[in-house]
Design an enzyme around this catalytic site. Structure first.
Site, mmCIF file in Angstrom:
data_model
loop_
_atom_site.group_PDB
_atom_site.id
_atom_site.type_symbol
_atom_site.label_atom_id
_atom_site.label_comp_id
_atom_site.label_asym_id
_atom_site.label_seq_id
_atom_site.Cartn_x
_atom_site.Cartn_y
_atom_site.Cartn_z
ATOM 1 N N ASP A 448 0.840 -1.296 0.030
ATOM 2 C CA ASP A 448 0.105 0.031 0.057
ATOM 3 C C ASP A 448 0.945 1.253 0.140
ATOM 4 O O ASP A 448 2.064 1.132 0.157
ATOM 5 C CB ASP A 448 -0.869 0.128 1.172
ATOM 6 C CG ASP A 448 -2.181 0.507 1.081
ATOM 7 O OD1 ASP A 448 -2.365 1.667 0.160
ATOM 8 O OD2 ASP A 448 -3.430 0.238 1.673
ATOM 9 N N GLU A 649 -10.892 6.499 3.936
ATOM 10 C CA GLU A 649 -9.780 5.978 5.155
ATOM 11 C C GLU A 649 -10.032 6.756 6.410
ATOM 12 O O GLU A 649 -11.082 6.700 6.906
ATOM 13 C CB GLU A 649 -8.456 6.298 4.452
ATOM 14 C CG GLU A 649 -8.182 5.411 3.057
ATOM 15 C CD GLU A 649 -6.874 5.515 2.784
ATOM 16 O OE1 GLU A 649 -5.805 5.112 3.437
ATOM 17 O OE2 GLU A 649 -6.639 5.600 1.485
#
Length: 881
Positions: A448, A649
């Site tokens: 990521d 997020e």
């Protein structure tokens, strides 16, 4: 308006000048003239003649004041003059008066020497009198005659041949991924760093955010990759998590939580296919989706990226991978992309940190921390395998997902005591031993965004960036490609040093590169590295928007429907209120055009819910008031559309930081309760009008238990995306309500987390709840042929005129016997369980259900998802009878 005297005279002077003949345009002087090559790289096969375009331009756009002569010559590159090309030189002249933008060309002749070779370069030198020369171009003689370029050979052999020709630096380059913005101003960095990949993060777009501009940008970067000696093509990646959301004009589908509500794997596969077609049409072959997280706490800011709270529901929705990738062996189709299963594993199951949330209070947003996103999954191995790991086995074995992305989160095994979590990016056991070993994953892992930066370095605990330790641990754990948006060169240098010192085995490097190259070959990138702009009309096409509209309609969950408030009459007098009724940005949510999304009616092209109401019911009289301040005179039904503003997020964590740089509406504190202004709209509408319908547009459930009594019909609309007409389709009965809750709807905030299977399970609405507006009797009639028990259950005396059950015990008894004898027919199972669920929910509504009805309904949905329809029926019958 009367002008002051001086201004009037000045205006008259301007008028006189405007009426005079225009003087001839002055030609540009020498200092403003530039000569540039049409492209920085011209690649061609040996034995061909390569035209190289040269353009003359002036800074003011005027014609040349004087002739410009350009001297050119083939320079010294890796190609051999006389053998690989004909050494040449010459001049060309742009005559005085040539328009700015005029183009002329020179030709470089490449020779065919018959030898198998890697790519070689022929740089051109340029000089000009009276003009500035921009960076000169390079002609590349394509690699040829080598086994890895032979499409007739098996991929395994091609990979082995190419890997054997690579230097260590070239291999490390393949393991490195940079952000578009890091190379946009210096595309040659792609070749200089020998990058294997480039990505666009959320909101990282070309200057002109059009499909054609994306193709041009990707191809420009690809040209740099193909200027290297082995010409290994670049693989471009992007987060298209609910359609190709970064691109203005793309179809924006419902987020995964809404797709989970559809309970329709075939539809979800079609959504995946439409997404793939739009992504590939813009020149991008790789999608960082789907998220296979199992969302166990709605306070998590990414909960809408999950298909639901039950691993079995997530598994059933993995058909989206088939839609993205196509059939095995067809990854090179022009309407398919490489899919990415993320975030491996446990990202939706992290513990909420109450201490962090409490410490955030009163701090400025930039000092606050995420209380749950990127946190720690505290669990034992058996539960982790059952809840968090279970979606990955079918993703790997049944759906052949091509790439996997590790999670930012950590795992703390309870077997060895608490307090020693391991970051997933450093978790060799789970990445190498479990995923690559036991599960047999043969694709590649991509980290990521700066994922390895979060690995704690015991020697440098305060260093937030890269260190040699973090690189070593991340690579040795088993990640193959590293998303280093703005640190690509540093990563490469650190890894090269670690391999040279023997701390990272060359076998680990070869394994990583072998996996990456395999997918590049399977995608057809070696045969077709450049994207075509021929399919850009696929982006936002009518066919894809129709799929989106269907997905929206099937995702709507009818939670309450007193007095059959829904569906609405198409000639009703409506009072529509609420900030989310006419706001496409709020409707689409995060990961839309930008990372965090953006509030606003014009955030993306599409149809708002209000637009959809007017489109589906043109005969309705509609009054709209965002804050419900307009008079309601004459309206019969109020429709309040409330909910959340976009987030992504950790900025969506309840108790976490607000997005300080986002639009003002997005800066509100994230909550599981409706915002005060939304609650006020619901109260105003439901108090003023005889019938009140409330739509909740949100990425997660919103607690409104105290207002439920004043609401006649309540709908969970989730984040429907660009096709708001799909909401209107079910409101007016154009399509029936069929959606079911993918997550439990909490009774109050203190109850969270609440999930199917909990010991004390008493949510307001359970997992699997969803009232229908389609008569169950019609579904039975469609499967009644040659089934005597079903035909008996259809006896008119057992049913009311509206299609609801009158004699539930008798009908369910017959259907139960039929199901026990024939439970492998999918259509039959759906029809019978639909009737049983309707009967169970009707018993709840009228108050005759047992105390544990919520657990029974939720467990029934889980049983159906896990392939046990008989148990599902039995549990529902216990509620209904």
């Amino acid at each position: 308006m009367r002008l002051p005297r001086q201004a009037a005279l000045g205006a008259a002077g301007v008028l006189v000048l405007a009426l005079l003949p225009a003087p001839p345009a002055a030609a540009a002087d020498a200092g403003t003239v530039t000569v540039t090559a049409g492209r920085p790289v011209y690649a061609a096969a040996e034995g061909t003649r390569v035209p190289v375009d040269l353009t003359v331009s002036t800074s003011d756009g005027r014609p040349l004041a004087a002739a410009v002569t350009v001297r050119w010559a083939t320079g010294a590159g890796t190609a051999t003059p006389g053998a690989d090309y004909t050494a040449d030189s010459g001049t060309l002249t742009f005559p005085g008066g040539s328009p700015s933008g005029a183009v002329r060309s020179v030709t470089v002749a490449l020779r065919a020497d018959g030898a198998a070779e890697t790519a070689e370069t022929v740089p051109l030198t340029l000089a000009a009198d009276g003009a500035t020369v921009a960076a000169p171009p390079t002609v590349v003689v394509d690699a040829h005659g080598l086994p890895y370029l032979d499409r007739r050979l098996p991929v395994r052999r091609r990979v082995a041949d190419l890997l054997g020709r690579m230097t260590l630096a070239e291999k490390i380059g393949q393991m490195t991924q940079a952000e578009r913005a890091a190379v946009a101003d210096d595309p040659a960095a792609v070749a200089r760093w020998q990058l294997g990949s480039v990505l666009s993060g959320g909101g990282s777009t070309p200057a002109s955010n059009t499909p054609a501009a994306w193709v041009e940008m990707v191809n420009g970067l690809q040209a740099q990759a193909l200027s290297t000696r082995l010409q290994i093509p670049l693989i471009y990646g992007i987060d298209a998590v609910h359609g190709h959301g970064n691109v203005v004009g793309a179809t924006v589908f419902p987020h995964n939580v809404g797709l989970g509500a559809t309970r329709d794997p075939k539809l979800v596969e079609r959504v995946g296919h439409a997404t793939a077609a739009e992504v590939r049409a813009t020149g991008i072959p790789w999608n960082f989706a789907p998220c296979l997280c199992v969302s166990r706490d709605e306070r998590w800011g990414r909960s809408y990226e999950s298909f639901g709270e039950d691993p079995a529901l997530v598994v059933s929705m993995e058909t989206v991978i088939d839609g993205l990738q196509g059939r095995p062996g067809r990854l090179d189709d022009t309407d398919r992309v490489l899919a990415t299963a993320k975030h491996y594993a446990g990202d939706g199951d992290t513990d909420y940190d109450e201490a962090v949330a409490a410490a955030n209070e009163g701090k400025p947003w930039w000092e606050q921390k995420y209380p749950i996103d990127q946190g720690v999954t505290v669990t034992d191995r058996a539960r982790f395998a059952r809840v968090d790991l279970s979606p990955y086995l079918p993703a790997v074995r049944a759906h052949k997902v091509g790439s996997v992305m590790p999670s930012f989160s950590s795992v703390d095994w309870t077997e060895d005591g608490l307090g020693n979590p391991t970051k997933m990016h450093a978790h060799r056991e789970l990445i190498t031993d479990v995923l690559k070993g036991r599960l047999g994953f043969d694709g590649f892992l991509v980290s990521d965004w700066e994922g390895i930066h979060q690995i704690p370095d015991p020697a440098e605990p305060t260093t937030a960036g890269l260190t040699a330790y973090k690189v070593r641990v991340g690579v040795n754990a088993g990640t193959d490609m590293f998303m280093e948006p703005y640190n690509a060169e540093q990563f490469e240098q650190l890894l090269l040093a670690e391999v040279t010192a023997g701390r990272v085995p060359t076998a680990r490097i070869d394994d990583a590169v072998r996996r990456i190259l395999t997918k590049k070959f399977e995608l057809g990138l070696f045969e077709h590295p450049y994207a075509s702009a021929a399919d850009v009309d696929q982006v936002g096409s009518a066919a894809h928007r129709a799929v989106g509209r269907e997905a929206v309609a099937k995702s709507q969950v009818l939670l309450k429907n007193s007095g059959r408030a829904l569906p609405l009459r198409r000639d009703a007098k409506l009072y529509v209120a609420g900030r989310n009724a006419d706001d496409l940005g709020n409707q689409a949510g995060g990961w839309t055009v930008t990372w965090q999304g953006v509030s606003g009616a014009d955030a993306v092209p599409g149809t708002s819910i209000l637009d959809g109401i007017r489109q589906v019911a043109p005969g309705a009289r509609v009054t709209y008031s965002a804050d419900a301040s307009a008079p309601t005179d004459g309206a019969q039904v109020g429709v309040a559309v409330v909910g959340e503003t976009p987030y992504a997020e950790g900025y969506g964590d309840v108790g976490g930081p607000e997005c300080g740089w986002c639009s003002v509406p997005q800066q509100e504190e994230k909550s599981l309760r409706l915002q005060p202004a939304d609650r006020a709209v619901v109260d105003k509408v439901c108090t003023a009008l005889p019938t009140c319908v409330v739509l909740v547009v949100s990425g997660r459930p919103q607690v409104l238990t105290d207002q439920l009594g004043e609401i006649d019909a309540l709908v969970a609309s989730w984040l429907p995306g660009s096709e708001g007409a799909g909401v209107a389709d079910v409101l007016f009965g154009r399509r029936p309500f069929t959606g079911r809750l993918p997550v439990s709807w909490p009774r109050d905030e203190a109850q969270v987390p609440v999930n199917v299977g909990d010991a004390d399970y008493r949510p307001l609405f359970p997992f699997g709840w969803g009232l229908r507006t389609v008569p169950g009797r019609a579904g039975l009639a469609a499967v009644a042929a040659d089934r005597p028990q079903v035909r008996g259950a259809l006896a008119p005396a057992a049913w009311n005129a509206d299609g609801s059950l009158r004699d539930a015990p008798r009908v369910l008894d017959r259907l139960g016997r039929q199901l026990g004898a024939d439970h492998r027919d999918g259509a039959l199972v759906e029809a019978i369980l639909g009737v049983a669920r309707d009967a169970a929910q009707a018993a709840v509504v009228r108050g005759s259900a047992p105390d544990n009805w919520a657990a029974l309904i939720a467990d029934a949905d889980h049983a159906q998802l896990t392939g046990d329809p008989v148990r599902a029926f039995t549990l529902l019958a216990r509620v209904a009878v």
